[in-house]
Scaffold this motif. Sequence first.
Motif: not given
Length: 645
Positions: A37, A49, A59-60, A75-78
Amino acid sequence: MTNLKTVLGVAVLGVVSFVHAERVDFDGCCATWGDGRLTVGNTLFERTWAAGGTGLVPVSFLLKNPDIEWVADSSRKAKASGTLAVKAMIDRRSIVGAEGLHLEITVEGRAVQKTSLWLFPKASGVLIEQNGKGGSVAGAETLMLAPLHLRVTEVTLMDQTDKHNELVSEREWLLMPNEKSFDVQGCVLGAENVIDNSGLVFLKLAPLPHARQNKEEVDFHVAPAKRSIDSFFNGYPVAVLGYCGGHTGRTRALHAFQRCLREYRPARDGLFLSNTWGDRSRDARINEAFLLKEVEAGAALGVDVVQIDDGWQKGRSANSASARGKGVWNGYWAADPDFWDADPVRFPNGLEPVVSAARDRGMKFGLWFGPDSSNDAENWRKDADHLLKLHHEMGIDYFKIDSMKTHNAESLRCQRAMFDRMLEGADGAMVFDLDVTAEIRPGYFGMPDIGPLFVENRYTDSHRYWPHQTLRNLWMLSQTVDPLRLRMEILNNMRNADKYKGDPLAPALYRPDTLFAMVMMSCPLGWFEVSNLSTEYTNQMQPLVSTWKAERSRMHSGSIFPVGEAPDGVAWTGFISSAVDGTGGYALLFRELNASAEYKLDLSGYTAPVRHATILGGRGTARLADSVLSVNVPENLDFVWVKLD
């Protein structure tokens, strides 16, 4: 943790690389990475990301003060499914840009994707340059957006202003799940939460769509049902900037980012430049004696830069009064290896006497120049080295760039290299006014760091100049383009008055200081022969020019916003400059042709609370009550300029 500031002493050319670091900090900017990340941010925002199978996955996107998350929960749970390698350095995108964190990122998964991120202390987002193909859509970044109620705005800009005058238009969509997905072509797209007026604005650093080699390529794809926006790179960088405060916040974010690409230098930028071409004698009068008169008259008016347009050089262009259809408009070096030498008849002593005369009177000097576009700009080094010679030997720093043709991607690459060579060779001192009036050229955002854009060719001779139209173009463009990136014209409104008989908006009905006020939030262009101005014209304009020069550094360094209604000849309109330190600013308000002498402007959202309103120019009165500025301008086609503190 590694702090870039602590190791600048061992940097080579101001660049420090970190291959194994997990955190770097620079001037309020921070980047951290680990476990697949990457998070970057500053005091305005934070983005994260994950390393996906084919590249970085957003992701945020968190806006700060107050904290507002813009990426959807899904998307934030990716989770990371690839590996991440980061190289970080302190760098500038060009010698005239601000320092920031530059991250070179390699993601390895099912494919390898290389991405560059630029993070600046004063920008509310990052600039992304994608060097490989990856993601679910090749060459794109997809943002899944959290807000339910979104207004998406497409901003369409137009150049080639010889044929167009409405230079900005907007189209809006209030997104609904049943709306069909749609594509957008253009450099600017906004997405705003209608509930809290926060938003994201996407800015593509590219020529306008009609000026690209592939005129059909899509810039953004909007899927209302998914509340997603794809940004397609197609070889160009894309900035995604966050903002609060609605339309004003969007303008603030765009302008602040542009000043990261080209920092404001008061001694170089926003200066008052004169150019004789606007009086339509073309090059017929250009010679040493005439230019010495221009220097004297320019000094009396308060001009900062005296510039000679086409005609100073030995070669004759297609626009020359003496060319008779046989002049050159491309292939200058092939036409005559000495094309760009000073004309030995018009300037028998060279350019030195007129350049020295300007310098002795505290002014700078500029020239017109046409880069050679033949064979995809293959002579770019010759062009660059010739102008650098003029800079180094005579101190000529300001160049109007005309006749340039950007035929394809190779032309753009070579022209970019030409400007970089000159900017670096002059340590950022050279300024290039890129003409956007004709031809296929980089336009508003293809080369945003080289200098201001020469926006208009308007002439009273052809009944094609109205002051309110120029004010309108500045007002409309400044919602997106930093006004200090716009060179806007003032004409000698006493010429050709007979062509406007009976017109209530005729140029001759405006006072000369009002004409100057209309463009003084930008880079003013005296589009006239200064030596041909009447004494009355000079006497009416000069006091305002003098006051403006005393205030402009503070005014230009602030955030500049259009206020009121769009100029149309009958509106109340103007600009606000909000001081960079948050302690007041300036209001410049115009009463066009209308029946109301009174106007009220709510300053909240533009400046911090102020106590005093001092009139600096124009005619009228001003008073403050709470956050409301009330002005009275007794006459039509007039203005008032107020300092707020």
